[in-house]
Enzyme design. Structure first.
Site, PDB file in Angstrom:
ATOM      1  N   CYS A  10     -55.041 -57.853  10.410  1.00  0.00           N
ATOM      2  CA  CYS A  10     -56.270 -57.267   9.879  1.00  0.00           C
ATOM      3  C   CYS A  10     -57.501 -57.464  10.765  1.00  0.00           C
ATOM      4  CB  CYS A  10     -56.521 -57.726   8.442  1.00  0.00           C
ATOM      5  SG  CYS A  10     -55.846 -59.297   7.972  1.00  0.00           S
ATOM      6  N   ARG A  41     -45.961 -66.808  12.348  1.00  0.00           N
ATOM      7  CA  ARG A  41     -46.338 -67.675  11.236  1.00  0.00           C
ATOM      8  C   ARG A  41     -45.454 -68.909  11.276  1.00  0.00           C
ATOM      9  NH1 ARG A  41     -47.067 -63.240   6.299  1.00  0.00           N
ATOM     10  NH2 ARG A  41     -48.666 -61.991   7.364  1.00  0.00           N
ATOM     11  N   GLN A  54     -44.856 -56.734  11.584  1.00  0.00           N
ATOM     12  CA  GLN A  54     -45.168 -56.195  10.260  1.00  0.00           C
ATOM     13  C   GLN A  54     -45.625 -54.761  10.399  1.00  0.00           C
ATOM     14  OE1 GLN A  54     -46.949 -59.047   7.740  1.00  0.00           O
ATOM     15  NE2 GLN A  54     -47.962 -57.544   6.453  1.00  0.00           N
ATOM     16  N   ASP A  76     -47.892 -52.890   9.553  1.00  0.00           N
ATOM     17  CA  ASP A  76     -49.231 -52.949   8.972  1.00  0.00           C
ATOM     18  C   ASP A  76     -49.945 -51.603   9.054  1.00  0.00           C
ATOM     19  OD1 ASP A  76     -49.778 -55.415   7.884  1.00  0.00           O
ATOM     20  OD2 ASP A  76     -50.241 -56.327   9.813  1.00  0.00           O
ATOM     21  N   HIS A 115     -54.141 -50.472   8.006  1.00  0.00           N
ATOM     22  CA  HIS A 115     -55.424 -50.830   7.405  1.00  0.00           C
ATOM     23  C   HIS A 115     -56.265 -49.566   7.328  1.00  0.00           C
ATOM     24  CE1 HIS A 115     -53.926 -54.716   8.915  1.00  0.00           C
ATOM     25  NE2 HIS A 115     -54.509 -55.188   7.820  1.00  0.00           N
ATOM     26  N   LYS A 143     -54.106 -55.762  -6.333  1.00  0.00           N
ATOM     27  CA  LYS A 143     -53.069 -55.260  -5.438  1.00  0.00           C
ATOM     28  C   LYS A 143     -51.913 -54.672  -6.233  1.00  0.00           C
ATOM     29  CE  LYS A 143     -50.582 -59.678  -5.099  1.00  0.00           C
ATOM     30  NZ  LYS A 143     -49.833 -60.597  -4.225  1.00  0.00           N
ATOM     31  N   HIS A 176     -55.348 -53.033   2.710  1.00  0.00           N
ATOM     32  CA  HIS A 176     -54.248 -53.583   3.505  1.00  0.00           C
ATOM     33  C   HIS A 176     -52.958 -52.993   2.934  1.00  0.00           C
ATOM     34  CE1 HIS A 176     -56.765 -57.134   4.881  1.00  0.00           C
ATOM     35  NE2 HIS A 176     -57.416 -56.763   3.793  1.00  0.00           N
TER      36      HIS A 176
END
Length: 613
Positions: A301, A330, A348, A350, A352, A433, A479
């Site tokens: 992000c 991670r 990931q 991802d 945004h 979410k 997200h």
């Protein structure tokens, strides 16, 4: 629904009575399995002797239970039947279960010599009601309950010791090492038998077995939890990524890439340094203070935010949709790593999106369409859960209320009112979410996609846009991930398909087998035609038995195995063995094979074309 009666109650459930409480089946299973844990502990103590056993804790878990012990010797599989037989013997005694409340001093005296029980008692709050349970007269355990009223209620119990493994007291590797006995437990033999059947099927689908067998990925101890993608696996990975990219391009996304390493100042602004630092790989800089530290990104992000802030933005730029499949890291505990399911390095999928408040509903509806298209391509079903404002929320409550109402309207429109779950108070502190949970071929449910509204990061980074009325406003960030992580999703796909992937996703789609070396020239023509059509093709030109070549391609689960010999070379045709089919397709024109492959790639077909019209 069938109801059960259970004796006893927990200290924090005063509404239950000693006469019993009716519980639904799932609740009963917890009581049933927890009661069996006491039977297991009593059996182990009777076998080895009370003075030679230290017993720790024994909770119920999904599909069974476990109990931790310090024993005079290491258990082996040869001990399993002895322990199971003793458990059955204890159950047949039809002993009553008795619950008592005791003082702290009484509890300490009762468990004198039992170091783990003593520690648990000493750690309880001063005002805690301490309860113990007797099974018969000679076994007592520190427990909140509830439990069955009498061991005879376990007469039909179906259980089986699954394994024994090492465990540390309270998960601390500096504390005592215990032996943990795992037990499968079900109310009857039929359910245990069905569960073991499921386990056998799951073992055959295990991606940690299939992946290396099909040369998809590997791990090395020099990089724990960080997969190496082998050539075959990388082809599969990129086929999945190309599919993902194609869908997002249709929906107006732009793909970016950003640094893997960033200075700690970025993570301090985003809040990750304060809330997620323990899960980040950190590299100290020249200076000794943390302002000169760098960290491998655990999330994308902040990259997306900096790209948005690369220049001034106006309402004309919104929705601002960017996607990203960079490597992220991670830090995980070694015991939590699990093949591709739990790794320390992954990509990931991802995305945004920066939107105005007025655009939230339409944008999330578009995301739901993407999710439906992607999951539907794999024939996977999913359901949605809405998580709402937590107690420690940040931001304007009116914006929260509006966002939650819009999310509910979207879910009502997509699924119908009441056809999704609402988890009150389970949203992130920065916004509500939607979580997407998917079922695979074994009926297992996986937490996959997530759609999160974020009002906080735009505030932290002072994100702005020029509104149509000339004012300066703050955008809302969405997200969003559909796969969750590419690695984990591929692990799920391996198990879902048992390594037999759809044609469009298979690492190699066609394996070509010339019967003898004199057929290699025609085989080269077949391979060339397929590769020109972007069909992933492999061929074995070696001078060896045809069946040996075919066996190799079958091991890799290639969808089509094409055999060519004198007849095929003369006629410009091929003979095809379709994966999962016993009968071969003979005399298929080469151009027809090419067209079949093109069609399946273009349509992302779930099924193989198994006949020629």
């Amino acid at each position: 629904m069938r109801l059960y009666v259970v004796q006893g109650f927990s200290s924090d459930s005063p509404e239950l009575t000693e006469k019993g409480v009716q519980m639904e089946r799932e609740e009963y299973l917890q009581v049933y399995r927890h009661s069996l844990a006491h039977i297991l502990a009593k059996a182990v103590i009777e076998i080895f002797g009370k003075d030679k056993v230290q017993y720790a804790i024994g909770p119920q878990i999904e599909n069974g239970l476990y109990y931790d012990f310090v024993l005079p010797r290491t258990l082996t599989t040869d001990d399993f039947k002895m322990i199971e037989d003793k458990m059955h013997e204890i159950i047949k005694r039809r002993e009553p279960w008795t619950r008592k409340e005791v003082s702290r001093q009484e509890a300490l005296e009762l468990f004198q010599g039992q170091k783990f029980k003593t520690e648990l008692i000493q750690d309880l709050p001063e005002d805690e009601t301490i309860t113990i349970y007797y099974t018969g007269d000679d076994y007592v355990d520190l427990c909140r309950g509830p439990h069955v009223d009498n061991s005879q209620e376990l007469m039909n119990a179906a259980f089986e010791i699954r394994s024994v493994s090492g465990a540390y007291w309270r998960g601390d590797e500096k504390r005592d090492q215990l032996q943990r006995i795992y037990v499968y437990a079900f109310p009857d033999k039929a359910q245990l038998k069905e569960f073991k059947k499921f386990l056998k099927e799951a073992a055959e689908r295990d991606h940690k077995k299939i992946g290396p067998q099909q040369e998809l990925f590997m791990f090395d101890e020099t990089a724990p939890g960080m997969p190496y993608w082998l050539p075959r696996g990388w082809k599969l990975f990129n086929a999945l990524l190309d599919f993902w990219r194609g869908i997002h391009e249709k929906h107006g996304y732009q793909e970016i890439s950003g640094p893997v390493l960033s200075n700690s100042r970025l993570w301090q602004t985003s809040g990750h340094w304060g809330h997620y630092k323990q899960n980040m790989f950190i590299i100290p800089g020249v200076k000794e203070d943390e302002s000169d530290y760098y960290a491998c990104k655990p999330m994308n992000c902040p990259n997306a935010i900096l790209v948005y802030q690369n220049r001034l933005r106006s309402y004309r730029d919104l929705p601002f949709r960017i996607n990203q499949v960079d490597v992220i890291h991670r830090k995980e505990k070694s015991g939590e790593l699990n093949g591709l399911f739990r790794v320390q390095m992954f990509r990931q999928d991802d995305a945004h999106i920066l939107v105005s408040e007025e655009q939230i509903a339409d944008e999330i509806k578009d995301i739901m369409e993407i999710a439906t298209e992607i999951y539907g391509t794999f024939g996977l079903t999913y359901r949605a859960e809405l998580s709402t404002r937590p107690d420690d929320y940040m931001g304007d409550i009116n914006v929260w209320n509006k966002a939650e109402a819009e999310l509910k309207d979207i879910l009502n429109d997509v699924y119908g009112e009441g056809n999704y779950e609402v988890n009150e108070g389970d949203g992130a502190f920065y916004g509500p979410k939607i979580d997407l949970k998917m079922k695979d071929a074994l009926g297992r449910e996986w937490q996959m996609g997530t759609i999160q509204l974020d009002f906080q990061l735009p505030l932290n980074f002072h994100m702005k846009y020029a509104a149509q009325d000339g004012s300066v406003k703050q955008p809302v960030m969405i997200h969003r991930a559909i796969f969750g992580s590419m690695e984990r999703f591929i692990g799920i796909l391996i198990e879902n398909y048992k390594g037999a992937f759809p044609f469009w996703l298979s690492p190699y789609q066609v394996g070509v087998v010339p019967i003898r070396t004199e057929h290699n020239e025609y085989a080269e023509k077949v391979v060339s035609a397929l590769r020109e059509a972007s069909v992933r093709t492999e061929v074995d030109y070696d001078d060896k038995n045809m069946n040996e070549k075919i066996k190799t391609f079958k091991t890799f689960r290639d969808p089509y195995i094409v055999v060519v010999g004198d007849k095929e070379a003369a006629e410009g045709t091929v003979s095809i063995t379709v994966r999962g089919q016993k009968q071969q397709l003979h005399g298929v024109p080469l151009e027809k094979l090419v067209e079949m492959c093109r069609t399946m790639n273009r349509e992302h077909s779930k099924e193989l074309i198994a006949s020629v019209e």
